[in-house]
Design an enzyme around this catalytic site. Sequence first.
Site, PDB file in Angstrom:
ATOM      1  N   ASP A  12       7.086   4.930   3.008  1.00 53.07           N
ATOM      2  CA  ASP A  12       7.942   4.236   3.969  1.00 53.07           C
ATOM      3  C   ASP A  12       9.415   4.293   3.537  1.00 53.07           C
ATOM      4  OD1 ASP A  12       8.600   2.789   6.178  1.00 53.07           O
ATOM      5  OD2 ASP A  12       7.741   0.908   5.498  1.00 53.07           O
ATOM      6  N   ASN A  14      11.899   6.508   4.933  1.00 53.22           N
ATOM      7  CA  ASN A  14      12.645   7.762   5.140  1.00 53.22           C
ATOM      8  C   ASN A  14      13.848   7.530   6.061  1.00 53.22           C
ATOM      9  OD1 ASN A  14      10.673   9.007   3.685  1.00 53.22           O
ATOM     10  ND2 ASN A  14       9.761  10.118   5.396  1.00 53.22           N
ATOM     11  N   GLY A  15      13.595   6.823   7.157  1.00 55.43           N
ATOM     12  CA  GLY A  15      14.649   6.580   8.154  1.00 55.43           C
ATOM     13  C   GLY A  15      15.785   5.775   7.553  1.00 55.43           C
ATOM     14  N   ARG A  16      15.439   4.691   6.838  1.00 51.81           N
ATOM     15  CA  ARG A  16      16.480   3.843   6.248  1.00 51.81           C
ATOM     16  C   ARG A  16      17.257   4.585   5.156  1.00 51.81           C
ATOM     17  NH1 ARG A  16      12.612  -1.044   5.186  1.00 51.81           N
ATOM     18  NH2 ARG A  16      11.137   0.555   5.851  1.00 51.81           N
ATOM     19  N   SER A  57       1.071   8.423  11.502  1.00 46.03           N
ATOM     20  CA  SER A  57       0.041   7.493  11.974  1.00 46.03           C
ATOM     21  C   SER A  57      -0.251   7.719  13.454  1.00 46.03           C
ATOM     22  CB  SER A  57       0.488   6.044  11.750  1.00 46.03           C
ATOM     23  OG  SER A  57       1.380   5.657  12.767  1.00 46.03           O
ATOM     24  N   ASN A  60       2.613   6.643  15.416  1.00 40.69           N
ATOM     25  CA  ASN A  60       3.931   7.292  15.286  1.00 40.69           C
ATOM     26  C   ASN A  60       4.318   8.127  16.510  1.00 40.69           C
ATOM     27  OD1 ASN A  60       3.748   7.833  11.675  1.00 40.69           O
ATOM     28  ND2 ASN A  60       4.744   6.200  12.814  1.00 40.69           N
ATOM     29  N   GLU A 193      -5.955  -2.248  -5.423  1.00 37.34           N
ATOM     30  CA  GLU A 193      -4.810  -3.025  -5.896  1.00 37.34           C
ATOM     31  C   GLU A 193      -3.588  -2.577  -5.098  1.00 37.34           C
ATOM     32  OE1 GLU A 193      -4.858  -5.432  -8.206  1.00 37.34           O
ATOM     33  OE2 GLU A 193      -7.025  -5.148  -8.412  1.00 37.34           O
TER      34      GLU A 193
HETATM   35  C1  FPP Z   1       7.917   6.339   7.159  1.00 36.67           C
HETATM   36  O1  FPP Z   1       9.308   6.183   7.076  1.00 36.67           O
HETATM   37  C2  FPP Z   1       7.581   7.732   7.040  1.00 36.67           C
HETATM   38  C3  FPP Z   1       6.941   8.479   8.004  1.00 36.67           C
HETATM   39  C4  FPP Z   1       6.528   7.922   9.304  1.00 36.67           C
HETATM   40  C5  FPP Z   1       6.640   9.890   7.811  1.00 36.67           C
HETATM   41  C6  FPP Z   1       6.330  10.311   6.406  1.00 36.67           C
HETATM   42  C7  FPP Z   1       6.529  11.766   6.370  1.00 36.67           C
HETATM   43  C8  FPP Z   1       6.998  12.484   5.350  1.00 36.67           C
HETATM   44  C9  FPP Z   1       7.258  11.962   3.985  1.00 36.67           C
HETATM   45  C10 FPP Z   1       7.315  13.930   5.539  1.00 36.67           C
HETATM   46  C11 FPP Z   1       6.242  14.756   6.138  1.00 36.67           C
HETATM   47  C12 FPP Z   1       4.964  14.676   5.422  1.00 36.67           C
HETATM   48  C13 FPP Z   1       4.270  15.741   4.941  1.00 36.67           C
HETATM   49  C14 FPP Z   1       2.890  15.560   4.376  1.00 36.67           C
HETATM   50  C15 FPP Z   1       4.845  17.085   4.940  1.00 36.67           C
HETATM   51  P1  FPP Z   1      10.066   5.628   8.356  1.00 36.67           P
HETATM   52  O2  FPP Z   1      10.509   6.771   9.170  1.00 36.67           O
HETATM   53  O3  FPP Z   1       9.187   4.646   9.063  1.00 36.67           O
HETATM   54  O4  FPP Z   1      11.274   4.913   7.671  1.00 36.67           O
HETATM   55  P2  FPP Z   1      11.997   3.580   8.158  1.00 36.67           P
HETATM   56  O5  FPP Z   1      10.978   2.481   8.116  1.00 36.67           O
HETATM   57  O6  FPP Z   1      13.065   3.408   7.144  1.00 36.67           O
HETATM   58  O7  FPP Z   1      12.513   3.848   9.542  1.00 36.67           O
END
Ligand code: FPP
Length: 226
Positions: A12, A14-16, A57, A60, A193
Amino acid sequence: MQIPNHIAFIMDGNGRWATSRLLPRNAGHSEGVKALKRVINGCMKYGVKVISLYAFSSENWKRPEKEVKELFRLLKTFFTRDLLHLCNKPFRVNYMGDIDALPSDVKEGMIKCMRDTADVEEYVVNIGINYGGRDEICRAVNKMISAGIDHVDEQTLSSYLDTAGLPDPDVIVRTAGEMRVSNFMLYQLAYSEFIFLDKYWPDMKEDDVNTIIEEYNTRHRKFGAL
Ligand code: FPP
């Protein structure tokens, strides 16, 4: 040191990570892939045999089309190119989720990776794509109905889940300070855990696996006993 057999990651933040740097959200997902490689390498260095990752998910799809498209582009590159050069240890690829609904090029890449690695026993990288824990349980129940099963025990249900044959996660790690399960591995997490890290997924380093294992070693697991 007890080494967990299986660590599952809710990646979790990535966006932030991206917006805090005035970058588009998709830049966070690209950095997320780099972090994923560091974490997989870290896990393998410590001998963690199974690594689960929540990549996309079943909820998503509600994100803007541009973001969904970019996630699938990253997934396709990941399966057709990155996976081969991820680390120097061989591993088997397994998927959780309803992969039939995915774009056909992504699905083909995934199936090829799964077939090419099917004989590897030592390490497993288990990836959740179009995955939801409730959906997984419903799909398992429907498969059991189709197979004519009229009595279900825990072992039978486990063997129809997408994780059939894999151990349950010893640890579930969620980054970015959120303390939610978000429909992840609902059946399998019964005795996991939980470790919540206060950093965004793209900031994860190989060394964070050490922190996770140290924290795991402070936990006293009882599985309902004394
Ligand atoms: C959650 O961060 C992350 C995701 C919904 C996607 C995760 C995907 C990757 C790490 C890259 C692709 C994966 C593979 C296996 C190649 P968010 O976008 O919800 O972040 P935020 O809560 O800060 O907005």
